[in-house]
Structures are given as structure tokens and as C-alpha cells.
Design an enzyme around this catalytic site. Sequence first.
Site, PDB file in Angstrom:
ATOM      1  N   GLY A   1       0.815  -1.219   0.000  1.00  0.00           N
ATOM      2  CA  GLY A   1       0.000   0.000   0.000  1.00  0.00           C
ATOM      3  C   GLY A   1       0.848   1.269   0.000  1.00  0.00           C
TER       4      GLY A   1
ATOM      5  N   LYS B   1       5.835  19.125  -5.736  1.00  0.00           N
ATOM      6  CA  LYS B   1       6.271  19.580  -4.406  1.00  0.00           C
ATOM      7  C   LYS B   1       7.439  20.561  -4.524  1.00  0.00           C
ATOM      8  CE  LYS B   1       4.757  15.324  -2.155  1.00  0.00           C
ATOM      9  NZ  LYS B   1       5.160  13.940  -1.871  1.00  0.00           N
TER      10      LYS B   1
END
Length: 332
Positions: free
Chosen positions: A194, A212
Site C-alpha cells: 500500500g 512539491k
Amino acid sequence: MSLRALVNGYGFLGRRVARALASGKVPGVKLVAVARSTGYIHRPGGLTLEELEGDIASLEGFVEGSPISLLEDGKVDLLIELTPTNLPTGEPALTHIKTALSRGIDVVTANKAPIALAYRELTELSRSTGALLLFEGTVGGGIPLVSLRRFCLRGDEVLSIRGILNGTTNYILSRMHFEGLTFELALREAQNLGIAERDPTLDIEGYDTALKLLILANSVMGLNRRLEDVRITGISRVTADAVSLAKEAGLAVKLIGSVSPDGHLTVAPRLVKLNDPICVHGTLNAVTFRLRTAGDLTLIGEGAGEPTVTSILNDVWEVVTVRGRLTGARGT
Ligand SMILES: NC(=O)c1ccc[n+]([C@@H]2O[C@H](COP(=O)([O-])OP(=O)(O)OC[C@H]3O[C@@H](n4cnc5c(N)ncnc54)[C@H](OP(=O)(O)O)[C@@H]3O)[C@@H](O)[C@H]2O)c1
């Protein structure tokens, strides 16, 4: 009177932020609405923790459709925007944020796309109406980067930035470095755990790092760059052999985002010395600010997940403080 907050986006972050607000973690804020993709619930008197336990769609009074009317009709004072990051449009978050700012409603967000794609437009809008726009959660999870600049480095100048800004790619490269895995195997492992999305393109091709970096370049260094200005190379072509050769030479391959002193933005796999402070492993992020007077300052921490809630709540505290609603609160 408390600030009336709308949490827009009720997923991993939205649930945690909503629960924190409903349990009174930030004095001076009342959670009056939460929204997911199918609709929203609005309780002018405030939502309770019990109401947030199940699916909000099954609560009495759940309204199908967009919560934008709550902003347009002045029913909230603070928008906490936590809908999915969408490239290339930044929508629907971009419209939500513009709607709020243009009406003087303060905004806190962890959604990278609108801040990266429309930084100049949004900050000008916020200045013109006096609404606050805070976005610490967009970069570096719980690491205070934007607010560090705002609160602690005002007396200095950031000359350049260099960092690991994506935990997924750093996990993959770390597994290649320490276990000798191929890129494909390390990616599959990250997906099974995950850590990587089913469609990992944004991470592995470097776009998440680029967004970012763009936010840091524009907000921390005061530049005016766009996504087209960033030279982006991802990690999908990094081979096990290249990683192993680097390791033998005391180096590691890392996906580095950098803003050079002459303002060039680059995202690319780079060789980094193992004793360089930004050479962190696993899902960690690390960022070095080169400052004119103070020299190099490196911050290390978890770049996503639950730590991001810390950044979002801190931004909410900041809004409450600026709006003078903290009277009598502890810990200020
Ligand atoms: N998770 C992290 O570690 C992390 C860290 C930093 C930044 N971020 C950013 O923070 C944002 C939220 O992340 P997350 O992990 O909480 O996402 P998430 O778990 O995927 O949840 C997204 C939520 O937004 C809702 N949504 C989708 N479209 C919407 C719309 N048009 N109007 C209102 N709600 C809508 C979804 O509704 P449904 O419930 O109906 O599907 C869901 O509740 C994203 O932009 C992400 O990139 C996340």
C-alpha cells in the site's frame, strides 16, 4: 465566536482532521460541514464525533452534490480542502479554493495540484481579499518546510533547495539498494504494502516530486515557476546494476528534486553520498535548505500518511490565531 469549518474530502486525511476538530483539538474552530464526492452534511450547530463514526452519506440531512454553495452562501469561515490531487487541471479543488478566497474565506489544504499549478494566481487572490491560504501539508507530510521559512528563517535567504520529496520512490530505491531487488520487484512489493498506488505513474515518473518542488520554489524561494519549467526524469529506468555499482562506491541512487541558486528546477535520479544528511531510506523524506547566513539546514521526517495531519492542524491553529479566536486556549 468559533470559526465555522468545512472539511472538503472525507478520505484518509479528511476523516482524521474532521475527528480531531470535532473532538475540540483546535479551540476556536467548530466543524460544521464535511463533504465527500457524492455530497455533504451541514450542521450549523457543529458535527459530533458520533456522527463522524459511520458513513456520512447515511446521516439524516445528507445533501447530494457539491458543497460549493456553503462557500457561496457564507455558511463557513474556513475551507479545509482535502480532495484528490488532479493533474493537469487541479480540479475540483482549484475552483473550491478560488471560490473561498474570493469571498474572504480562509483556506487550508494538503492538495498539491492547485498550489503547484496556480500559486501566483491564488496568492494574489488571497492578498486582495485578505483571506489566508496555508498549505504546509502539500509538501513533506509532517515536516514543517513552508512554515519553517515563514516563522524561523525570515532573517536569512534560501539560496537553493535539494531533497527527497517522495516516499514511494525512496522506498523502491532503498529496497533496490539494500536487498538487490530489481525496480519491477521493488515496485510490486511497494504496491502490495500500500506504499505505491495501483497506478504509480505520478510517483515513479517524478511528477509528484516536481509538484512539491514547484511549491517550495515558489513559496520558500519566491520564484515564479510553472510545471513546464521543471526538468523531470523518473526512476523507472534505474537498473539493479546501476544501484549495485553505486553501492560499491559508497553511494546511493536517490530521486532528488533541486532548485539551483540560479533558479533551475530539476527532478532526476542522482548519486548521493551515504553520509550526506539527505541520504535517508525507506519512506522518509529529507530536504536541505542552503541559507546565505546559516548554511545548510536539513530536515528529515515522514513525507506522507498520518504525520500530514499534524501539518494540517497546525495550519488550522494558525488561522485561528490570526483571526484572534484563541482567547483562553491552552498551548498557544
Ligand atoms: N494521504 C496522504 O498521506 C497525503 C499526504 C499529503 C497530501 N495528500 C493530499 O491530500 C489530499 C487528500 O488525500 P487523502 O489521502 O485523504 O485522499 P483520499 O483518501 O483519496 O480521499 C479523498 C476524498 O475526497 C473525496 N472527493 C473526491 N472528489 C470530491 C469532490 N469533488 N468533492 C468533495 N469530495 C471529493 C473522496 O470522496 P469519496 O469518499 O466519496 O470517494 C474522498 O473522501 C490529496 O490531494 C492528496 O494528494 C495526501
